[in-house]
Design a protein around this motif. Sequence first.
Motif, short mmCIF file in Angstrom:
data_model
loop_
_atom_site.label_atom_id
_atom_site.label_comp_id
_atom_site.label_asym_id
_atom_site.label_seq_id
_atom_site.Cartn_x
_atom_site.Cartn_y
_atom_site.Cartn_z
N TYR A 123 26.96 11.98 29.64
CA TYR A 123 27.12 10.77 28.82
C TYR A 123 26.41 9.57 29.45
N LEU A 124 26.59 9.36 30.74
CA LEU A 124 26.02 8.19 31.40
C LEU A 124 24.51 8.29 31.60
N ARG A 125 23.94 9.46 31.30
CA ARG A 125 22.50 9.65 31.46
C ARG A 125 21.77 9.83 30.13
N THR A 126 22.49 9.65 29.02
CA THR A 126 21.86 9.91 27.72
C THR A 126 21.94 8.73 26.76
N PHE A 127 21.99 7.52 27.28
CA PHE A 127 21.83 6.35 26.41
C PHE A 127 20.36 6.20 26.04
N TYR A 128 20.11 5.64 24.87
CA TYR A 128 18.73 5.38 24.45
C TYR A 128 18.72 4.20 23.49
N VAL A 129 17.58 3.57 23.37
CA VAL A 129 17.44 2.39 22.51
C VAL A 129 17.63 2.77 21.04
N ASP A 130 18.48 2.02 20.37
CA ASP A 130 18.72 2.19 18.93
C ASP A 130 19.06 0.81 18.38
N GLU A 189 15.21 10.31 39.47
CA GLU A 189 15.98 11.11 40.42
C GLU A 189 17.05 10.28 41.12
N GLU A 190 16.71 9.05 41.48
CA GLU A 190 17.68 8.18 42.15
C GLU A 190 18.80 7.79 41.19
N TYR A 191 18.46 7.56 39.93
CA TYR A 191 19.49 7.21 38.95
C TYR A 191 20.44 8.38 38.74
N ASP A 192 19.90 9.58 38.60
CA ASP A 192 20.75 10.77 38.43
C ASP A 192 21.68 10.93 39.62
N GLU A 193 21.19 10.66 40.81
CA GLU A 193 22.01 10.77 42.01
C GLU A 193 23.10 9.71 42.02
N THR A 194 22.79 8.50 41.55
CA THR A 194 23.78 7.44 41.47
C THR A 194 24.90 7.81 40.50
N ILE A 195 24.53 8.37 39.36
CA ILE A 195 25.53 8.80 38.38
C ILE A 195 26.37 9.94 38.95
N LEU A 196 25.73 10.86 39.67
CA LEU A 196 26.46 11.97 40.27
C LEU A 196 27.48 11.45 41.28
N ASP A 197 27.11 10.45 42.06
CA ASP A 197 28.05 9.84 43.01
C ASP A 197 29.22 9.19 42.28
N LEU A 198 28.93 8.50 41.19
CA LEU A 198 29.99 7.85 40.40
C LEU A 198 30.94 8.89 39.82
N VAL A 199 30.39 9.97 39.28
CA VAL A 199 31.22 11.04 38.72
C VAL A 199 32.04 11.69 39.82
N ASN A 200 31.45 11.87 40.98
CA ASN A 200 32.17 12.43 42.13
C ASN A 200 33.39 11.57 42.46
N PHE A 201 33.20 10.26 42.45
CA PHE A 201 34.31 9.35 42.73
C PHE A 201 35.38 9.43 41.64
N LEU A 202 34.96 9.50 40.38
CA LEU A 202 35.93 9.61 39.29
C LEU A 202 36.68 10.93 39.34
N GLU A 203 36.00 11.97 39.77
CA GLU A 203 36.66 13.27 39.94
C GLU A 203 37.72 13.18 41.05
N TYR A 204 37.39 12.48 42.11
CA TYR A 204 38.36 12.30 43.20
C TYR A 204 39.59 11.54 42.72
N THR A 205 39.41 10.42 42.00
CA THR A 205 40.55 9.62 41.58
C THR A 205 41.43 10.36 40.58
N GLY A 206 40.85 11.32 39.86
CA GLY A 206 41.65 12.10 38.92
C GLY A 206 42.68 12.96 39.61
N GLU A 207 42.41 13.34 40.85
CA GLU A 207 43.34 14.17 41.63
C GLU A 207 43.06 13.95 43.12
N PRO A 208 43.55 12.84 43.67
CA PRO A 208 43.23 12.48 45.06
C PRO A 208 43.66 13.51 46.09
#
Length: 244
Positions: A123-130, A189-208
């Motif tokens: 979701y966070l990697r598939t925005f586009y201009v509309d 590549e850097e943006y994808d890695e940033t999103i992956l880090d954010l998702v990793n953090f959200l996964e952690y907070t879902g079940e610390p």
Amino acid sequence: MKKWLAVLLLVPTFAFAAGGEYPNDHADIDLTDQASLQRGAQTFMNYCLGCHQMQYQRYQRTFQDIGVPDELGDKYLRFTGEKVSDYITSTMPEDDSATWFGAAPPDLTLVARVRGADWIYTYLRTFYVDESRPFGVNNLAFPNAGMPHVLQDLQGTPRLATEMKMIDGDMKEVSVGLRTDGDGKLTTEEYDETILDLVNFLEYTGEPSRLQSENIGKGVLIFILIFFVFAYLLKKDYWKDVKK
């Protein structure tokens, strides 16, 4: 920080609305990677906390789990003036946001458990201009999403890439993916890695306590295996005498 307070607002359905049929990309998360969790926490605090909150997660627990000393956490991750023992809450008044936008932005503590890491990553990697949409963007994974592309300054301006193809005997313009204008602070590549880090953090907070639970589970299985071996040997020795 303030500039994101307005653009992060209109997201009441981010965590709970149904997505489309767009295939999800796999988020190769690693909860043992504390550097990734720290980067993800920093992205969340800078780009998401202006509107969203984590009302079931405390700053202090977060800092301890992801390996951030309190003094560094206070400097780089805690901007709302709350105590380190407080829950991670947004400064935006919930009643006001509900009045302005129809519903308050959802809490994101459990969003990874509700939507799944792969969906959020996609979701966070598939925005586009509309230009037909209120915020000028749409989303492939969640068509007609009400959320602006708050990370556009990092990614750049994403646009649908199209090609003319023969379909059912007619030449039609079809989407073949997304391309950015190259005006972002990060490469693809850097943006994808940033999103992956954010998702990793959200996964952690879902079940610390997930890692601790998994370690306990492994210990229990090892104990059961050892106990089974001794029980089997004891049973074998006992029935040897009974048979005689």
